[in-house]
Design an enzyme around this catalytic site. Sequence first.
Site, short mmCIF file in Angstrom:
data_model
loop_
_atom_site.label_atom_id
_atom_site.label_comp_id
_atom_site.label_asym_id
_atom_site.label_seq_id
_atom_site.Cartn_x
_atom_site.Cartn_y
_atom_site.Cartn_z
N HIS A 20 17.88 -11.69 27.81
CA HIS A 20 16.74 -11.02 28.48
C HIS A 20 16.09 -11.98 29.48
CE1 HIS A 20 16.24 -8.48 24.62
NE2 HIS A 20 16.52 -7.62 25.57
N LYS A 44 13.77 3.43 17.50
CA LYS A 44 14.30 2.39 16.62
C LYS A 44 13.16 1.90 15.74
CE LYS A 44 17.34 0.77 20.32
NZ LYS A 44 17.61 -0.32 21.26
N ARG A 98 25.93 -5.74 29.95
CA ARG A 98 26.78 -6.75 29.30
C ARG A 98 28.23 -6.32 29.43
NH1 ARG A 98 22.88 -6.66 24.22
NH2 ARG A 98 23.40 -4.51 24.64
N SER A 136 20.04 -8.24 20.76
CA SER A 136 18.97 -8.42 19.78
C SER A 136 19.40 -7.92 18.40
CB SER A 136 17.71 -7.65 20.20
OG SER A 136 17.21 -8.15 21.40
O1 PNS Z 1 16.18 -2.42 25.16
P1 PNS Z 1 16.60 -1.00 24.99
O2 PNS Z 1 16.29 -0.53 23.58
O3 PNS Z 1 18.04 -0.76 25.39
O4 PNS Z 1 15.68 -0.13 25.98
C1 PNS Z 1 15.77 1.26 26.00
C2 PNS Z 1 14.64 1.87 26.85
C3 PNS Z 1 13.29 1.41 26.36
C4 PNS Z 1 14.81 1.49 28.29
C5 PNS Z 1 14.77 3.43 26.71
O5 PNS Z 1 14.74 3.78 25.36
C6 PNS Z 1 13.66 4.17 27.45
O6 PNS Z 1 13.71 4.32 28.64
N1 PNS Z 1 12.65 4.66 26.70
C7 PNS Z 1 11.52 5.40 27.24
C8 PNS Z 1 11.65 6.89 26.96
C9 PNS Z 1 12.47 7.59 28.04
O7 PNS Z 1 12.20 7.51 29.21
N2 PNS Z 1 13.52 8.32 27.59
C10 PNS Z 1 14.41 9.07 28.44
C11 PNS Z 1 15.61 8.21 28.84
S1 PNS Z 1 16.74 9.11 29.83
#
Ligand code: PNS
Length: 173
Positions: A20, A44, A98, A136
Amino acid sequence: MAKERIALYPGSFDPTTLGHLDIIRRGAKLVDRLVVGLAMNTGKSPMFTLEERTEMVAYEVEKISKEVGTIIEVHSFRGLLMHYAEQIGAQVIFRGLRAVTDFDYEFQMVGMNARLNSEIEVAFLMASEKHQFIASRLVKEIGLMGGNVRPFLTPRIAERLATRCREKGGIQR
Ligand code: PNS
């Protein structure tokens, strides 16, 4: 005066890894202001609270911000990523990529998010090859099973993870 270039780097950051931080350093070089956005609702169940995750990343980015000369802010957001990006005026969202295994998930998110706002671009950055494989989820698994997490985290975050693993009754070696 040219418009301020603002990027949003969203994620769970549970906890922040060297991968990150590498993405933050690379991304910060490309814009005037980088907002690290911690999602409150990712579906999560995190190991660290939102406050803990925010504090940990904020501490680490302070050094990067000085080093690169870019403003880096750490905030949390509730609700949709695209709504938050609009709210802070971000023109671009950074995501780390990744391996091919990330691709399906990211591909789908880009497609869905583009329907919500096609003006905001998503740019994928790759961490250096030494940090590319870090996730993570796996770092937490290693920590809970008594493995050494120091290769994947800053010393401060490694310490916090080790403590949390002990509190959770993880295996100790
Ligand atoms: O680090 P991560 O868990 O891969 O991040 C995922 C994240 C936070 C980017 C994703 O879950 C997100 O965008 N959450 C906000 C809710 C949202 O916009 N959902 C629709 C996605 S198409």
